[in-house]
Design a protein around this motif. Structure first.
Motif, short mmCIF file in Angstrom:
data_model
loop_
_atom_site.label_atom_id
_atom_site.label_comp_id
_atom_site.label_asym_id
_atom_site.label_seq_id
_atom_site.Cartn_x
_atom_site.Cartn_y
_atom_site.Cartn_z
N LEU A 1 0.87 -1.18 0.00
CA LEU A 1 0.00 0.00 0.00
C LEU A 1 0.90 1.23 0.00
O LEU A 1 1.71 1.40 0.91
N GLU B 1 -1.00 8.27 -9.39
CA GLU B 1 -1.60 7.01 -8.94
C GLU B 1 -1.28 5.88 -9.91
O GLU B 1 -0.91 4.78 -9.50
N ASP C 1 -2.21 -1.07 -3.92
CA ASP C 1 -3.20 -0.03 -3.64
C ASP C 1 -2.46 1.27 -3.42
O ASP C 1 -1.24 1.28 -3.18
N TYR C 2 -3.18 2.37 -3.51
CA TYR C 2 -2.58 3.70 -3.49
C TYR C 2 -3.51 4.59 -2.70
O TYR C 2 -4.71 4.63 -2.98
N LEU C 3 -3.00 5.30 -1.71
CA LEU C 3 -3.83 6.16 -0.88
C LEU C 3 -3.15 7.52 -0.76
O LEU C 3 -2.01 7.62 -0.33
N VAL D 1 -10.09 4.52 6.93
CA VAL D 1 -9.93 4.04 5.55
C VAL D 1 -8.60 3.31 5.39
O VAL D 1 -8.53 2.27 4.75
N LEU D 2 -7.54 3.84 6.00
CA LEU D 2 -6.23 3.17 5.95
C LEU D 2 -6.33 1.77 6.52
O LEU D 2 -5.87 0.80 5.90
N ARG E 1 -8.33 -0.51 4.13
CA ARG E 1 -7.55 -0.89 2.94
C ARG E 1 -6.49 -1.92 3.28
O ARG E 1 -6.24 -2.83 2.50
N ALA F 1 -8.21 -5.25 3.60
CA ALA F 1 -8.55 -5.76 2.27
C ALA F 1 -7.31 -6.31 1.57
O ALA F 1 -7.36 -7.38 0.94
N LEU F 2 -6.19 -5.60 1.66
CA LEU F 2 -4.96 -6.07 1.03
C LEU F 2 -4.49 -7.39 1.64
O LEU F 2 -4.04 -8.29 0.92
#
Length: 189
Positions: free
Chosen positions: A39, A50, A60-62, A70-71, A74, A77-78
């Motif tokens: 991430l 991105e 993923d990219y934040l 949200v972090l 994510r 999910a990863l």
């Protein structure tokens, strides 16, 4: 470090496309023996930035600023998706745990665990059983969110529920309580 150790996920912070994060990401992404989800956190939030981050190998990219909630989501999910690319099955006696498939069983018998029960079990089931045990607070750190303010005894409740599924029906005592230290796996049980 990402080449030498097996991590659940890697967070890379980047300020620019030329930063060290991009230099780290590409070799980690290319190396298939240590596949780990990446991430990338960055101040660059343009669509080309991105795209470059993802093309470099990030999963993923934040972009900053971002919400901590949200972090965490994510990352979860990863780890779920990244786990499917790993083929490690943990075993203690006839008890097995397959994190990639989120499956558990004894011998040929499959055991159904809730998501939280499954999440509590891996810290108690290391590849090499801990002699001293794993503290309940360590389990909370790994399984519950960082802002958890509930009673630490929740770990005892979940360990008890897991024992009722993986030990009692099979006449085993795989997860042992170590007074003052937490839990450990008795591989001989």
């Amino acid at each position: 470090m990402a080449r030498e150790h097996r991590y659940a996920a890697v967070l890379l912070a980047s300020c620019s496309p030329a930063s060290a994060a991009y230099q780290v990401c590409a070799p980690v992404a290319r190396r298939r023996a240590t596949i780990v989800p990446v991430l990338m956190l960055t101040a660059k939030n343009g669509e080309y930035d991105e795209a470059e981050g993802l093309d470099t190998g990030a999963d993923d990219y934040l972009a900053k600023p971002f919400s901590y909630v949200v972090l965490e989501a994510r990352l979860r999910a990863l780890v779920r998706r990244g786990g499917a690319r790993l083929s490690t099955v943990l075993q203690a006696g006839d008890l097995w745990l397959d994190p990639a498939r989120r499956a558990c069983g004894r011998g040929t018998d499959r055991i159904t665990l809730t998501p939280k029960e499954f999440a509590v079990l891996p810290p108690a089931l290391p590849a090499e059983p801990a002699r001293r045990g794993r503290a309940a607070l360590d389990v909370i750190d790994e399984v519950w969110s960082a802002d958890f303010t509930g009673d630490p005894n929740i770990v005892h409740v979940y360990i008890s529920a897991v024992r009722k599924k993986i030990d009692i029906p099979f006449g085993r005592n795989t997860i042992e309580t170590v007074r003052g230290a937490g839990y450990r796996v008795n591989a001989r049980a």
